[in-house]
Design an enzyme around this catalytic site. Structure first.
Site, PDB file in Angstrom:
ATOM      1  N   SER A 175       0.828  -1.208   0.000  1.00 55.71           N
ATOM      2  CA  SER A 175       0.000   0.000   0.000  1.00 55.71           C
ATOM      3  C   SER A 175       0.866   1.263   0.000  1.00 55.71           C
ATOM      4  O   SER A 175       1.558   1.548  -0.968  1.00 55.71           O
ATOM      5  CB  SER A 175      -0.961  -0.044   1.190  1.00 55.71           C
ATOM      6  OG  SER A 175      -1.973   0.913   1.078  1.00 55.71           O
ATOM      7  N   HIS A 188      -7.322  -6.152   1.085  1.00 53.66           N
ATOM      8  CA  HIS A 188      -6.180  -5.310   1.451  1.00 53.66           C
ATOM      9  C   HIS A 188      -5.438  -5.831   2.680  1.00 53.66           C
ATOM     10  O   HIS A 188      -4.204  -5.846   2.706  1.00 53.66           O
ATOM     11  CB  HIS A 188      -6.674  -3.884   1.703  1.00 53.66           C
ATOM     12  CG  HIS A 188      -5.623  -2.836   1.504  1.00 53.66           C
ATOM     13  ND1 HIS A 188      -5.044  -2.588   0.278  1.00 53.66           N
ATOM     14  CD2 HIS A 188      -5.027  -1.956   2.367  1.00 53.66           C
ATOM     15  CE1 HIS A 188      -4.156  -1.610   0.384  1.00 53.66           C
ATOM     16  NE2 HIS A 188      -4.124  -1.221   1.642  1.00 53.66           N
TER      17      HIS A 188
END
Length: 417
Positions: free
Chosen positions: A191, A392
């Site tokens: 990320s 995620h």
């Protein structure tokens, strides 16, 4: 460039600390019932990264480095494996892992030996280095500035992920190369850890020559296609949010121990907000989230960040551009020589790049990751994770992350050696 580098194994410091939210974990376990979680999980939740790695018999080093603008970073190293490839070797391939927003090096070890990516890499023969961005629990220091709240201490928090990529990463990368004697290393980012890599190599393209490969896990850069409702609702408020927090003298987010413990203890144990807290942890994917490890995850995350990091992402969402931090026009002219911030020139990012993504990831939408891939001149492969529900948090907490992703990373990187 002035650089002060302080190198050493911080045994005294490590033994004096606990995990970022050890106080909260104790309250959480008490509220949930002590018998619900194993003593081993609770112990792991209370230990900081250095003691947690050493508990499981892995070699460990903590290095302190000071950036050109005075931030003191703590970098963690696992130089070799415990069971395999378990002797020092100066010829080992080197890999550096950088965490995401609000996170720390703990992301890469909390799944434990046999499962966590840092241990998997060490056993596979890599010299493993783990970064900690300025402002998080392990890098919350400066040579002159005070990180604690208050109107007089806001200067410490005047940074976004632009400075992390432009200042922190080169300081760490140069130190790793100098220490190991290896001219190049692999980079794994999750990320924001990918965001900062793109910042570094676009602003300082000479660093492209220092990387063997870039393994981008759910890279956050563009938000052109992302439809996540929370992003769309929060992004327009980014400037107001920053202004309010500036006014009250608080630019740190999710890092203050007392604030987090108070909030989580009072609002994440019972009632409707507790359900929301658990939903965030489960990330709507309980089948691949081990709920028995919740105290361990809560003990180490979130690890803190500057509000400006979040604001910078808000700007990216609003503009649909990947560009430098947008100050007031007058300051933009002072900093960039123009009233609006320039976009990062991704044509300068020439490292062989692998984009890893999950189709169920609402934070880093696969369409935006594909859009990013179209901008990169040396994209080797787009690599969706096989499990279509991979999201995620699964990149760092998923119970099947090793099989779905980590072993593939090992194979890709070893193919270069």
């Amino acid at each position: 460039m002035l650089r002060l580098v302080l190198i050493g194994v911080l045994v005294a410091l490590a033994s004096a600390r606990r995990s970022p939210h050890a106080d909260y974990v104790e309250e959480y376990v008490k509220a949930e019932g002590a018998g619900r979680y194993s003593d081993n999980i609770i112990e792991d939740a209370l230990l900081d990264v250095p003691d947690l790695v050493k508990k499981y018999g892995y070699p460990f080093e903590a290095h302190t480095l000071t950036t050109p603008d005075g931030y003191i970073l703590e970098v963690h190293r696992i130089p070799h494996g415990r069971d395999q490839n378990n002797t020092p070797d100066s010829n080992k391939p080197v890999v550096f892992l950088m965490h995401g927003l609000y996170s720390s090096s703990a992301d890469y070890i909390v799944l434990g030996p046999g499962n966590a990516i840092a241990y998997v890499l060490a056993e596979a023969g890599f010299d493993v280095w783990l970064g900690n961005a300025r402002g998080n629990y392990y890098s919350r220091r400066h040579v002159t500035l005070n990180p604690n709240g208050g109107r007089g201490n806001l200067d410490f928090w005047q940074f976004s992920w632009d400075e992390i990529g432009n200042m922190d990463l080169p300081t760490v990368i140069d130190h790793i190369i100098e220490t190991t004697g290896q001219p190049k290393l692999h980079y794994i980012g999750h990320s924001q850890g990918c965001t900062t890599f793109l910042v570094l190599n676009s602003l300082r393209p000479e660093y492209n020559e220092k990387f063997v490969s870039f393994q981008a896990l759910a890279p956050a850069a563009f938000f052109v296609y992302n439809e996540d409702l929370s992003y769309r609702l929060a992004a327009p408020l980014e400037a107001v949010f920053e202004e309010i927090l500036n006014a009250v003298g608080y630019l740190e987010i999710l890092g203050n121990r007392e604030f987090f413990t108070f909030f989580a203890t009072n609002f994440c144990v019972d009632g409707l907000i507790a359900e929301a807290c658990h939903a965030i942890l489960n990330n709507a994917n309980p089948e691949y989230y081990n709920t028995t490890m919740t105290p361990l995850f809560l003990g180490h995350a979130p690890a803190g960040a500057s509000v400006l990091q979040m604001t910078h992402y808000g700007q990216s969402i609003n503009t649909k551009k990947f560009r430098r931090y947008n100050h007031l026009p007058i300051k933009n002219i002072e900093v960039y020589g123009r009233p609006t911030p320039p976009e990062y020139d991704l044509s300068k990012v020439t490292v062989p790049t692998y984009l890893h993504f999950g189709y169920a990831d609402v934070q880093a939408d696969y369409r935006d990751i594909n859009y990013l891939g179209d901008q990169l001149p040396n994209l080797v492969a787009r690599m969706p994770v096989d499990r279509v529900s991979f999201n995620h948090l699964d990149f760092v907490w998923g119970i099947d992350a090793k099989e779905q992703l980590y072993l593939k990373l090992v194979d890709i990187m070893l193919s270069y050696h």
